[in-house]
Structures are given as C-alpha cells and as structure tokens.
Design an enzyme around this catalytic site. Sequence first.
Site, PDB file in Angstrom:
ATOM      1  CE  LYS A  33       6.763  -9.782  20.799  1.00  0.00           C
ATOM      2  NZ  LYS A  33       7.549 -10.920  20.959  1.00  0.00           N
ATOM      3  CB  CYS A  34       4.687  -1.739  18.775  1.00  0.00           C
ATOM      4  SG  CYS A  34       4.963  -0.068  18.583  1.00  0.00           S
ATOM      5  N   GLY A  35       3.985  -0.207  21.473  1.00  0.00           N
ATOM      6  CA  GLY A  35       2.962   0.609  22.257  1.00  0.00           C
ATOM      7  C   GLY A  35       2.080   1.258  21.399  1.00  0.00           C
TER       8      GLY A  35
END
Length: 158
Positions: free
Chosen positions: A35-37
């Site tokens: 759930k990271c850029g």
Amino acid sequence: MESVYQFTVKKTNGEELSLKEYEGKPLIIVNTASKCGLTPQFKGLQELYDQYKDQGLEILGFPCDQFNNQEFDNIEETTQFCQMNYGVTFPIFAKIDVNGNNADPLFTFLKEQKRGILSKTIKWNFTKFLVDRNGQVVERYAPNTEPDKILEDLVKLL
C-alpha cells in the site's frame, strides 16, 4: 567470506528456507509494501524476473510494515494482492523488519555490505540490493530507483 547464503529466511507458511537454495544465481533482494506509492514497482520487478529468470535471476521480496504501516496484516492478503494486481510469480517471504532491534539478520547484513547515501538505515519500501552469483552484495538502489534502472548492472551478472 560472508555471503547471503549463510542466512535462512521464513517463507509465508513459517517454514525456514536457507538462501543456499539460490547459490550461483544473481539476486535482487527487496523490501516491499502493498500500500505504498512505490508499489507499482512490482510490475517492473516482475518484468525483470520474466525476462531473466531463465538466465538464473531470482528476485526475493520481503514485505515490511515499518514505513507508515503500508503492508497488510495478513501475509495471505499480501501475496494475493501481489499476484492479482501485478502478476508476481517471484518468491514473497514472511513479513520482516529491516531496521531497528528486530531487523531481520539478512537485512542487517545487506545494510552492512552496502550503505545508503547517508547511513546504513533503510529509508523506505523498495530498497533494492543486487547480489552476484557468489552471494556478494554488489549494489544498493534507492527506493525510487525503478527496476529497469538496475538492468545495466544486472546484465553484467548474468
């Protein structure tokens, strides 16, 4: 001489795996988050894997929740997410810490072998380590380094 092959890691089912299983193969070892850029880097990593696995390349993904809690609590959710959204077929291992008192010994070794620009500490998800066929760390890449930017260094190891 110390190498990554002296370490064991935990698979998602909790079983231990000796990295000797990968002896003689170039490796990209990376701390990941779902759930990271930077999560879209899974696509580029998978493309490298697809292109070079027949020449021995292995990519080892280690989910980490130390940076803004950007990983699922349940490892099955992590592996399903990676497979469904990015077609990941390279190994994803059990969730680990990469910094601090509970840092996984493999990542402590990797950081000792190749420091970051300002320190040994891993600053974010998707820090990548390139390891040669002898288990030696040859390069460390910043989280924002796209997987295709590793290609020139990787090809030298194939």
